[in-house]
Design a protein around this motif. Structure first.
Motif, PDB file in Angstrom:
ATOM      1  N   GLN A   1       0.830  -1.204   0.000  1.00 20.16           N
ATOM      2  CA  GLN A   1       0.000   0.000   0.000  1.00 20.16           C
ATOM      3  C   GLN A   1       0.869   1.259   0.000  1.00 20.16           C
ATOM      4  OE1 GLN A   1      -2.358  -1.348   3.460  1.00 20.16           O
ATOM      5  NE2 GLN A   1      -4.185  -0.724   2.297  1.00 20.16           N
TER       6      GLN A   1
ATOM      7  N   ARG B   1     -10.023   9.350  -3.577  1.00 19.31           N
ATOM      8  CA  ARG B   1     -11.360   9.222  -4.176  1.00 19.31           C
ATOM      9  C   ARG B   1     -11.398   8.270  -5.359  1.00 19.31           C
ATOM     10  NH1 ARG B   1     -14.402  14.754  -5.243  1.00 19.31           N
ATOM     11  NH2 ARG B   1     -14.026  14.776  -2.997  1.00 19.31           N
TER      12      ARG B   1
ATOM     13  N   LYS C   1      -9.136   4.001  -4.998  1.00 19.06           N
ATOM     14  CA  LYS C   1      -9.420   3.166  -3.832  1.00 19.06           C
ATOM     15  C   LYS C   1      -9.078   1.704  -4.072  1.00 19.06           C
ATOM     16  CE  LYS C   1     -13.140   6.066  -1.980  1.00 19.06           C
ATOM     17  NZ  LYS C   1     -14.573   6.136  -1.600  1.00 19.06           N
ATOM     18  N   GLU C   2      -9.320   1.256  -5.311  1.00 23.25           N
ATOM     19  CA  GLU C   2      -9.054  -0.155  -5.618  1.00 23.25           C
ATOM     20  C   GLU C   2      -7.564  -0.463  -5.559  1.00 23.25           C
ATOM     21  OE1 GLU C   2      -8.272   2.017  -9.328  1.00 23.25           O
ATOM     22  OE2 GLU C   2      -9.820   2.147  -7.781  1.00 23.25           O
TER      23      GLU C   2
ATOM     24  N   THR D   1      -5.311   1.383  -3.527  1.00 22.16           N
ATOM     25  CA  THR D   1      -4.764   1.673  -2.192  1.00 22.16           C
ATOM     26  C   THR D   1      -5.381   0.850  -1.079  1.00 22.16           C
ATOM     27  OG1 THR D   1      -6.371   3.429  -1.673  1.00 22.16           O
ATOM     28  CG2 THR D   1      -4.400   4.061  -2.927  1.00 22.16           C
TER      29      THR D   1
ATOM     30  N   ASN E   1      -8.628   1.316  -0.156  1.00 25.36           N
ATOM     31  CA  ASN E   1      -9.559   2.253   0.496  1.00 25.36           C
ATOM     32  C   ASN E   1      -8.900   3.108   1.597  1.00 25.36           C
ATOM     33  OD1 ASN E   1     -12.018   1.578  -0.941  1.00 25.36           O
ATOM     34  ND2 ASN E   1     -11.974  -0.364   0.182  1.00 25.36           N
TER      35      ASN E   1
ATOM     36  N   ASP F   1      -7.828   6.370   3.451  1.00 26.14           N
ATOM     37  CA  ASP F   1      -8.394   7.720   3.417  1.00 26.14           C
ATOM     38  C   ASP F   1      -7.302   8.778   3.296  1.00 26.14           C
ATOM     39  OD1 ASP F   1      -7.262   8.109   5.959  1.00 26.14           O
ATOM     40  OD2 ASP F   1      -9.106   7.552   6.993  1.00 26.14           O
TER      41      ASP F   1
END
Length: 208
Positions: free
Chosen positions: A21, A41, A44-45, A47, A49, A51
């Motif tokens: 990650q 935003r 996400k796929e 990382t 998800n 934040d």
């Protein structure tokens, strides 16, 4: 090996996310020039998800690592120019993992006004400092046995054993204040035992 790859282990120690990650975040930010909001935003796929807060922390840790590398280079070069970069000093610099640790290592070499300790060393009082630290003799016994060795010897010498002891004390204080392990122990003690106290001023209502 790229700087990104080199920083992975450093960042992994500071974050609770996987190395893959971290690598993804760094590649998106530096190789693809993506902003933090965009990564959070629209990627996400990739990382998992993560934040914005975590992503910023990862990038901040990378910046910290880069700063540590630059500081290590500067400190090594500066100490080498002073002719004091021995193998032990090299090891300390290489193994330092924080900027604070590096600054502790560098502190004795920073350009500054001549200290009391340096003046005492120039007066030939360093052997007395070593002796005080290692002997079981009292100062009175030291004066009787060794006092003449440190009084009135050489240019700008001290005129009494009392003054010699004061100079030796300055040398020891300087040593202790720059001892890396003592610094770490004191910081640990401060954070584990210290506490903050605040009191309301008697005239606080008058202060606007």
């Amino acid at each position: 090996m790229s700087l990104i790859e080199e920083s992975l282990h450093f960042i992994e120690k500071k974050q609770t996310v996987s190395q893959s990650q971290i690598r993804t975040i760094l590649q998106l930010a530096f190789d693809e020039d993506c902003t933090v909001p965009f990564i959070a935003r629209y990627r996400k796929e990739k990382t998992g998800n993560l934040d914005e807060t975590i992503i910023r922390e990862i990038l901040s840790s990378h910046d910290e690592y880069c700063e540590i590398i630059k500081r290590k280079l500067f400190i090594s070069e500066t100490i080498e120019k002073a002719g004091k970069l021995d193998p032990e000093m090299k090891r300390l610099i290489e193994e330092a993992e924080t900027l604070r640790r590096l600054e502790d290592i560098y502190a004795p070499f920073k350009a500054k006004r001549k200290t009391k300790a340096q003046k005492a060393i120039e007066r030939g009082l360093e052997p007395l400092a070593d002796l005080i630290l290692s002997t079981s003799l009292s100062l009175e016994e030291l004066e009787k046995q060794k006092g003449s060795e440190f009084v009135g010897v050489g240019e700008d010498s001290v005129s009494s054993f009392k003054d010699a002891v004061e100079g030796a004390r300055d040398i020891l204080i300087y040593r202790f204040s720059h001892d890396l392990e003592i610094k770490e122990e004191l910081r640990s003690l401060f954070w584990s035992k210290g506490f903050l106290v605040s009191k309301k001023q008697t005239d606080a209502e008058k202060i606007k």
